[in-house]
Design a protein around this motif. Structure first.
Motif, PDB file in Angstrom:
ATOM      1  N   ALA A  24       0.857  -1.189   0.000  1.00  0.00           N
ATOM      2  CA  ALA A  24       0.000   0.000   0.000  1.00  0.00           C
ATOM      3  C   ALA A  24       0.891   1.237   0.000  1.00  0.00           C
ATOM      4  O   ALA A  24       2.018   1.206   0.480  1.00  0.00           O
ATOM      5  N   LYS A  25       0.376   2.326  -0.565  1.00  0.00           N
ATOM      6  CA  LYS A  25       1.145   3.563  -0.601  1.00  0.00           C
ATOM      7  C   LYS A  25       0.262   4.706  -0.130  1.00  0.00           C
ATOM      8  O   LYS A  25      -0.898   4.807  -0.517  1.00  0.00           O
ATOM      9  N   VAL A  26       0.814   5.519   0.733  1.00  0.00           N
ATOM     10  CA  VAL A  26       0.073   6.689   1.160  1.00  0.00           C
ATOM     11  C   VAL A  26       0.246   7.741   0.075  1.00  0.00           C
ATOM     12  O   VAL A  26       1.359   8.143  -0.235  1.00  0.00           O
ATOM     13  N   ARG A  27      -0.857   8.158  -0.537  1.00  0.00           N
ATOM     14  CA  ARG A  27      -0.791   9.110  -1.633  1.00  0.00           C
ATOM     15  C   ARG A  27      -0.630  10.549  -1.141  1.00  0.00           C
ATOM     16  O   ARG A  27      -0.052  11.387  -1.804  1.00  0.00           O
ATOM     17  N   GLU A  28      -1.170  10.810   0.038  1.00  0.00           N
ATOM     18  CA  GLU A  28      -1.114  12.165   0.566  1.00  0.00           C
ATOM     19  C   GLU A  28       0.313  12.501   0.995  1.00  0.00           C
ATOM     20  O   GLU A  28       1.086  11.620   1.333  1.00  0.00           O
ATOM     21  N   GLU A  29       0.631  13.793   1.008  1.00  0.00           N
ATOM     22  CA  GLU A  29       1.947  14.201   1.497  1.00  0.00           C
ATOM     23  C   GLU A  29       1.924  14.497   2.984  1.00  0.00           C
ATOM     24  O   GLU A  29       2.965  14.555   3.632  1.00  0.00           O
ATOM     25  N   ARG A  30       0.708  14.729   3.491  1.00  0.00           N
ATOM     26  CA  ARG A  30       0.595  15.073   4.901  1.00  0.00           C
ATOM     27  C   ARG A  30      -0.519  14.281   5.569  1.00  0.00           C
ATOM     28  O   ARG A  30      -1.432  13.806   4.899  1.00  0.00           O
ATOM     29  N   ILE A  31      -0.411  14.151   6.872  1.00  0.00           N
ATOM     30  CA  ILE A  31      -1.427  13.454   7.652  1.00  0.00           C
ATOM     31  C   ILE A  31      -2.740  14.246   7.600  1.00  0.00           C
ATOM     32  O   ILE A  31      -2.735  15.465   7.757  1.00  0.00           O
ATOM     33  N   THR A  32      -3.840  13.534   7.342  1.00  0.00           N
ATOM     34  CA  THR A  32      -5.157  14.163   7.383  1.00  0.00           C
ATOM     35  C   THR A  32      -5.973  13.488   8.485  1.00  0.00           C
ATOM     36  O   THR A  32      -5.582  12.427   8.983  1.00  0.00           O
ATOM     37  N   LEU A  33      -7.098  14.093   8.828  1.00  0.00           N
ATOM     38  CA  LEU A  33      -7.943  13.491   9.867  1.00  0.00           C
ATOM     39  C   LEU A  33      -8.409  12.095   9.474  1.00  0.00           C
ATOM     40  O   LEU A  33      -8.603  11.238  10.326  1.00  0.00           O
TER      41      LEU A  33
ATOM     42  N   PHE B 126       0.936  16.843   9.529  1.00  0.00           N
ATOM     43  CA  PHE B 126       2.296  16.340   9.754  1.00  0.00           C
ATOM     44  C   PHE B 126       2.788  15.642   8.485  1.00  0.00           C
ATOM     45  O   PHE B 126       2.070  14.822   7.910  1.00  0.00           O
ATOM     46  N   PRO B 127       4.018  15.975   8.017  1.00  0.00           N
ATOM     47  CA  PRO B 127       4.490  15.383   6.751  1.00  0.00           C
ATOM     48  C   PRO B 127       4.687  13.866   6.845  1.00  0.00           C
ATOM     49  O   PRO B 127       5.325  13.374   7.775  1.00  0.00           O
ATOM     50  N   ILE B 128       4.117  13.160   5.885  1.00  0.00           N
ATOM     51  CA  ILE B 128       4.249  11.699   5.832  1.00  0.00           C
ATOM     52  C   ILE B 128       5.730  11.321   5.751  1.00  0.00           C
ATOM     53  O   ILE B 128       6.168  10.324   6.334  1.00  0.00           O
ATOM     54  N   GLU B 129       6.520  12.133   5.058  1.00  0.00           N
ATOM     55  CA  GLU B 129       7.937  11.822   4.911  1.00  0.00           C
ATOM     56  C   GLU B 129       8.641  11.834   6.273  1.00  0.00           C
ATOM     57  O   GLU B 129       9.494  10.996   6.543  1.00  0.00           O
ATOM     58  N   ASP B 130       8.279  12.788   7.102  1.00  0.00           N
ATOM     59  CA  ASP B 130       8.855  12.824   8.449  1.00  0.00           C
ATOM     60  C   ASP B 130       8.437  11.592   9.244  1.00  0.00           C
ATOM     61  O   ASP B 130       9.234  10.999   9.982  1.00  0.00           O
ATOM     62  N   LEU B 131       7.173  11.198   9.073  1.00  0.00           N
ATOM     63  CA  LEU B 131       6.693  10.005   9.776  1.00  0.00           C
ATOM     64  C   LEU B 131       7.483   8.780   9.335  1.00  0.00           C
ATOM     65  O   LEU B 131       7.885   7.939  10.154  1.00  0.00           O
ATOM     66  N   LEU B 132       7.747   8.705   8.006  1.00  0.00           N
ATOM     67  CA  LEU B 132       8.517   7.568   7.487  1.00  0.00           C
ATOM     68  C   LEU B 132       9.917   7.548   8.092  1.00  0.00           C
ATOM     69  O   LEU B 132      10.434   6.491   8.466  1.00  0.00           O
ATOM     70  N   THR B 133      10.543   8.710   8.186  1.00  0.00           N
ATOM     71  CA  THR B 133      11.883   8.789   8.768  1.00  0.00           C
ATOM     72  C   THR B 133      11.861   8.304  10.222  1.00  0.00           C
ATOM     73  O   THR B 133      12.713   7.521  10.655  1.00  0.00           O
ATOM     74  N   ILE B 134      10.880   8.772  10.963  1.00  0.00           N
ATOM     75  CA  ILE B 134      10.753   8.403  12.379  1.00  0.00           C
ATOM     76  C   ILE B 134      10.540   6.899  12.536  1.00  0.00           C
ATOM     77  O   ILE B 134      11.193   6.236  13.341  1.00  0.00           O
ATOM     78  N   VAL B 135       9.617   6.378  11.719  1.00  0.00           N
ATOM     79  CA  VAL B 135       9.274   4.964  11.815  1.00  0.00           C
ATOM     80  C   VAL B 135      10.474   4.100  11.418  1.00  0.00           C
ATOM     81  O   VAL B 135      10.729   3.052  12.031  1.00  0.00           O
ATOM     82  N   ASN B 136      11.246   4.536  10.430  1.00  0.00           N
ATOM     83  CA  ASN B 136      12.439   3.782  10.058  1.00  0.00           C
ATOM     84  C   ASN B 136      13.504   3.813  11.161  1.00  0.00           C
ATOM     85  O   ASN B 136      14.210   2.833  11.369  1.00  0.00           O
ATOM     86  N   LYS B 161      -3.709  21.146  17.526  1.00  0.00           N
ATOM     87  CA  LYS B 161      -4.072  20.477  18.766  1.00  0.00           C
ATOM     88  C   LYS B 161      -2.982  19.560  19.294  1.00  0.00           C
ATOM     89  O   LYS B 161      -3.169  18.842  20.279  1.00  0.00           O
ATOM     90  N   ALA B 162      -1.835  19.506  18.597  1.00  0.00           N
ATOM     91  CA  ALA B 162      -0.683  18.762  19.102  1.00  0.00           C
ATOM     92  C   ALA B 162       0.526  19.396  18.442  1.00  0.00           C
ATOM     93  O   ALA B 162       0.396  20.377  17.714  1.00  0.00           O
ATOM     94  N   ASP B 163       1.687  18.825  18.692  1.00  0.00           N
ATOM     95  CA  ASP B 163       2.905  19.439  18.182  1.00  0.00           C
ATOM     96  C   ASP B 163       3.598  18.511  17.196  1.00  0.00           C
ATOM     97  O   ASP B 163       4.735  18.111  17.418  1.00  0.00           O
ATOM     98  N   GLY B 164       2.893  18.135  16.141  1.00  0.00           N
ATOM     99  CA  GLY B 164       3.493  17.293  15.111  1.00  0.00           C
ATOM    100  C   GLY B 164       3.316  15.819  15.373  1.00  0.00           C
ATOM    101  O   GLY B 164       2.506  15.148  14.748  1.00  0.00           O
TER     102      GLY B 164
END
Lengths: 360, 360
Positions: A24-33, B126-136, B161-164
């Motif tokens: 699976a691939k997350v298409r969005e660049e940022r977290i959404t609700l 929150f940027p998905i790319e940052d999440l990927l870096t963190i998770v890795n 409502k949070a800090d990233g």
């Protein structure tokens, strides 16, 4: 003209298809609700980011709790963070929600809940009195569920960097049954729900005060461990259970259909929904099937023991309004079909957006 | 004229005094950053709110991990939430911090770390790319520590409502030693630290960019499980260990003094502190003794085995700069005394405010 694939070819195609779905691939660049809805976006995020990185045989089933053996003891381990807004609502608060939620994840996994951790993230300025109320609710919920909160952590973030109070609980339980799992559902099985659905979610929505609706509704938050344990001792044909939280019963039904590669066929008119929940859902334009519960379980059971399971659930205070809502069939595999009250049939898919954020 | 109390009377007085201290009260009406410092305010909050409500024999010791037995297996359970700001810093990020921190809490409790949970609270946007870096980073840290992340949870809160990204990890380990604990420290014992102190905290402060200081410094975040295991197998006289995080080594020394009701006497000149840390601390007006580490342990060991413990620590890459920094004495019980480089002696108390919020 395309040749119909042989059984073996079909198996290969299925495996490729599965692998493709897996990558699976997350298409969005940022977290959404939507990534927090418990629906399609959450599932994609979990598969593409978390499962991809952490991949291991214990995580892989993506069950409510992981199970493993340490020094001969069969254990279950689970975690959930709670960010519900508002923190206080009719029928409970973030504290008992955080205890019950983790107790329930252990219970539906076939484990006897034992020990909980509690991690608090508090916002600078959060009233100590509110914290005391929350912590006392946790104490009472823990006592009611027979668990001990044995270790914890407190972090404080600057004003404006969180939303009052977030709580994470993790729980350890003694695994009593290793054979349970909704992936063992098979054609002929019956599907039950332990009570009216959607009460927690609608209660939270109304507590936000954004809608001008007054309804006599409280959250169904409750620990289901004793309901589960009476069910398991009376009904040997229980295949698996899930507690319907984020994403509601519809999400659980989809999880059953996908995990067991079966069809789940549900009769809308048999699903217990309180008038208040139905009314508010209509006004909100959402389907109660997708609305969170916090004290309801969905049970898959051998069809021959459906009535026994129903009677057993109904004999427990938390299952008094239990109902048989559907059955497992062979075709179409992986799908949930709903026979509507109006006589039609429609597919019930996973939630795409998130109409009800921060429900738990 | 007051009569000197007899031994028995003294015991009664001590018990009353202890009970009085126990019934701690939070004086503030709202949560302040100090409640998250790991110092005095944190301790009061824990005792007055959490311990008071959840009180049970497993929580009571307030150790880094709770220990208990399930079906014959001796286990340790711990949790920590991570809210470090910034999320990325020289030497690591919130991801490896969250894995190492929980691994370390298990290790210093005498447990072999096995399974971790991971709960994410993500801010919308929150940027998905940052999440990927963190998770890795979490993946790599888990592999380095030999643990598996077996279950998790993701919540999303609205923008602002949070800090990233906040992460909670809980960990289960197999308890190898049940006799360890800093409360068993006794006069004549030696106190060691496994390496230079304060590097994590100062690195975070500098990474915030609020100070115009350039220093060649990286966080010491590391999993200490193998350092601990070599120490435990080579040195039978180890009484107990703690990893020095929030509140730094000073807080741990106070915990030792209070838990064992002994005096802890430390020689300032023996405490390893890198020049960069010393310099930045001076500019910030803080004492490096209170600054967080994330890969350093404080060890209490039978005085007769102090050199053996030192050699064992130094033979490990993570303990190359270990040092004997002090000793345990009888008087004054409950206090930490520091023989300063200038020849004086001062009491090292728990931190009152919080000069370095959100360090982990």
């Amino acid at each position: 003209m395309t040749a119909v694939p042989t059984d073996r070819e079909q198996q290969v195609l299925d495996r490729i298809d599965k692998a493709r779905r897996r990558r699976a691939k997350v298409r969005e660049e940022r977290i959404t609700l939507s990534h927090g809805s418990g629906g399609k976006a959450t599932q994609t995020l979990i598969e593409a980011v978390f499962l991809e990185a952490f991949r291991n045989p214990l995580l892989e089933p993506l069950d409510d709790a992981a199970s493993f053996t340490v020094d001969g003891a069969a254990l279950a381990l689970t975690t959930d963070s709670y960010v519900v807004s508002p923190i206080f609502f009719p029928g409970g608060n973030i504290g008992d929600l955080a205890v019950n939620g983790t107790v329930n994840d252990l219970a539906v996994s076939g484990a006897h809940p034992l020990y909980l951790t509690a991690g608090f993230i508090l916002e600078e300025g959060f009233p100590i009195e509110d914290l005391l109320t929350i912590v006392n609710s946790m104490k009472e919920a823990a006592a009611a569920a027979g668990v001990s909160i044995v270790t914890g952590d407190t972090k404080v973030v600057q004003r404006g960097k969180a939303d009052g109070c977030y709580i994470n609980t993790a729980g350890v339980g003694s695994l009593l049954r290793r054979d349970l799992g909704v992936s063992t559902a098979r054609p002929g099985d019956a599907i039950l729900v332990s009570g009216p659905i959607g009460e927690h979610g609608i209660t939270i929505m109304l507590a936000r005060g954004e809608l001008d609706i007054d309804a006599d509704l409280v959250s169904d938050t409750a620990p289901v461990h004793s309901l589960v344990s009476s069910l398991l001792s009376a009904v040997p044909g229980v295949r698996g259970m899930r507690d319907a939280t984020r994403g509601g019963v519809a999400t659980i039904l989809n999880e059953i259909a996908k995990a067991a590669d079966v069809a789940v066929i549900v009769d809308e008119k048999t699903i217990p929904v309180r008038t208040e929940v139905r009314g508010a859902s209509e006004l909100l334009g959402i389907d109660p099937l997708y609305v969170a519960c916090e004290g309801r379980i969905v049970v898959v059971v051998d069809g021959a023991q459906a009535s026994l399971a129903l009677d057993t659930l109904r004999a427990h205070p938390l299952g008094a309004e239990a109902a048989i809502i559907g059955r497992v069939a062979e075709d179409p595999p992986g799908l949930v079909l709903l026979n509507t009250t109006f006589g039609g049939t429609r597919i019930v898919d996973l939630l795409v957006g998130d109409p009800l954020p921060r429900i738990c």
